[in-house]
Design a protein around this motif. Structure first.
Motif, PDB file in Angstrom:
ATOM      1  N   SER A 214     -12.780 -14.390  -2.317  1.00  0.00           N
ATOM      2  CA  SER A 214     -12.123 -13.508  -1.354  1.00  0.00           C
ATOM      3  C   SER A 214     -10.721 -13.146  -1.823  1.00  0.00           C
ATOM      4  O   SER A 214     -10.281 -11.998  -1.672  1.00  0.00           O
ATOM      5  N   ARG A 218      -9.298  -9.423  -2.580  1.00  0.00           N
ATOM      6  CA  ARG A 218      -8.088  -8.874  -1.952  1.00  0.00           C
ATOM      7  C   ARG A 218      -7.131  -8.318  -2.999  1.00  0.00           C
ATOM      8  O   ARG A 218      -6.524  -7.258  -2.810  1.00  0.00           O
ATOM      9  N   ASP A 224      -9.731  -6.927   2.994  1.00  0.00           N
ATOM     10  CA  ASP A 224      -8.443  -7.052   3.671  1.00  0.00           C
ATOM     11  C   ASP A 224      -8.211  -8.499   4.093  1.00  0.00           C
ATOM     12  O   ASP A 224      -9.039  -9.391   3.844  1.00  0.00           O
ATOM     13  N   ALA A 225      -7.100  -8.748   4.773  1.00  0.00           N
ATOM     14  CA  ALA A 225      -6.706 -10.111   5.130  1.00  0.00           C
ATOM     15  C   ALA A 225      -7.696 -10.755   6.098  1.00  0.00           C
ATOM     16  O   ALA A 225      -7.786 -11.985   6.177  1.00  0.00           O
ATOM     17  N   GLU A 226      -8.421  -9.947   6.881  1.00  0.00           N
ATOM     18  CA  GLU A 226      -9.396 -10.470   7.845  1.00  0.00           C
ATOM     19  C   GLU A 226     -10.783 -10.661   7.234  1.00  0.00           C
ATOM     20  O   GLU A 226     -11.735 -11.022   7.924  1.00  0.00           O
ATOM     21  N   GLU A 228     -12.581  -8.220   5.915  1.00  0.00           N
ATOM     22  CA  GLU A 228     -13.368  -6.993   6.037  1.00  0.00           C
ATOM     23  C   GLU A 228     -13.193  -6.133   4.794  1.00  0.00           C
ATOM     24  O   GLU A 228     -12.150  -6.188   4.124  1.00  0.00           O
TER      25      GLU A 228
END
Length: 288
Positions: A214, A218, A224-226, A228
């Motif tokens: 992850s 990113r 993204d940070a969530e 998604e």
């Protein structure tokens, strides 16, 4: 002159056929048949039945061709599984399990129906145009004989079409530099892939592996940070599927628009019956 295929027609057909191939992986019939020949571990069973067409291969070959499994998880079972049962023994047990699974999920009437025979004929015709170069899992399965009974012939053809597309898909993932865990994370983020808990449990990766992937995604601006997909990540996943479609177009072009539409309809009906009969675990697909 052949009628051009509608956009994504091959993918839609694949999405009906592929799960029907996969029903036996979740089936108690497979566990029973493999236990009878000496393979009692569920993970070992999966590696054995899918790689058996390649012969008594080692962990490196299985890891390379399956792509998104942890090498350590594969090496836990391969090549040791071949001491429990030979590839030929596994293939025979697999076919018995598929027979029992399809009869149980679909019912004897459906298995013996003219629609099943038609689905088998169409799927086998599509598979005539599959090519083996740089597609090791497809090529190994293509060397196996076609079963005589229509429901088993359909399953065999579904397997050929699945592995043909899958081998091409792995080439696309390499081209866009998505490694095994990166590919799992981005696929899960679409909402169409395995839920993270299923991916981690079945593929052998740790939470730390997932988090590291992850982080890489990113950094590339794909996640993204969530967790998604970003617009860039969404565009990349669309590109991956479109390129996979392109590499997998031959069988569906060979079958033709009318044939693809009919095979999609028939396979969709079979899949609906299988799902209604509890073919797949709940909550396996999605982000949860």
């Amino acid at each position: 002159m052949t009628t051009p295929l509608p956009e994504r027609a091959g993918r839609r057909c694949h999405n009906m056929i592929n799960p029907l191939h996969s029903t036996h992986y979740f089936s108690p019939d497979l566990a029973r048949e493999l236990t009878a020949v000496g393979i009692t571990d569920r993970e070992a069973a999966y590696f054995a039945v899918r790689s058996a067409p390649m012969g008594p291969v080692g962990a490196g070959t299985v890891t390379a061709t399956f792509y998104n499994f942890s090498p350590e998880r594969v090496a836990r079972h391969v090549p040791a599984v071949w001491e429990d049962a030979s590839p030929g023994t596994v293939l025979a047990a697999r076919l018995r399990a598929v027979d029992a699974t399809l009869r149980r999920l679909l019912g004897e009437e459906t298995v013996a129906s003219k629609e099943m025979a038609e689905a088998a004929e169409l799927a086998l015709r599509a598979a005539e145009a599959c090519t083996g170069h740089a597609r090791p899992l497809y090529a190994a399965h293509a060397d196996l004989p076609v079963p005589e009974e229509p429901h088993l012939a359909f399953w065999h053809a579904a397997t050929l079409l699945r592995e043909h597309r899958g081998d091409g898909h792995l080439a696309v993932l390499l081209g866009v530099e998505l490694g095994p865990v990166d590919a799992l994370v981005t696929h899960t983020a679409t909402g169409k892939g395995m839920a993270p808990k299923w991916a981690l449990a079945t593929r052998g990766w740790s939470v730390q592996d997932w988090d590291a992937a992850s982080g890489r995604l990113r950094e590339r601006g794909l996640l993204d940070a969530e967790g998604e997909l970003t617009d860039t990540g969404t565009a990349l996943r669309r590109e991956i599927e479109a390129e996979t479609d392109r590499l997998d177009r031959a069988p569906y072009e060979h079958l033709g628009a009318a044939g693809v539409e009919r095979l999609t309809e028939l396979a969709g009906g079979l899949l609906a019956k299988a799902r209604a009969a509890g073919a797949f675990p709940e909550n396996m697909i999605g982000k949860g």
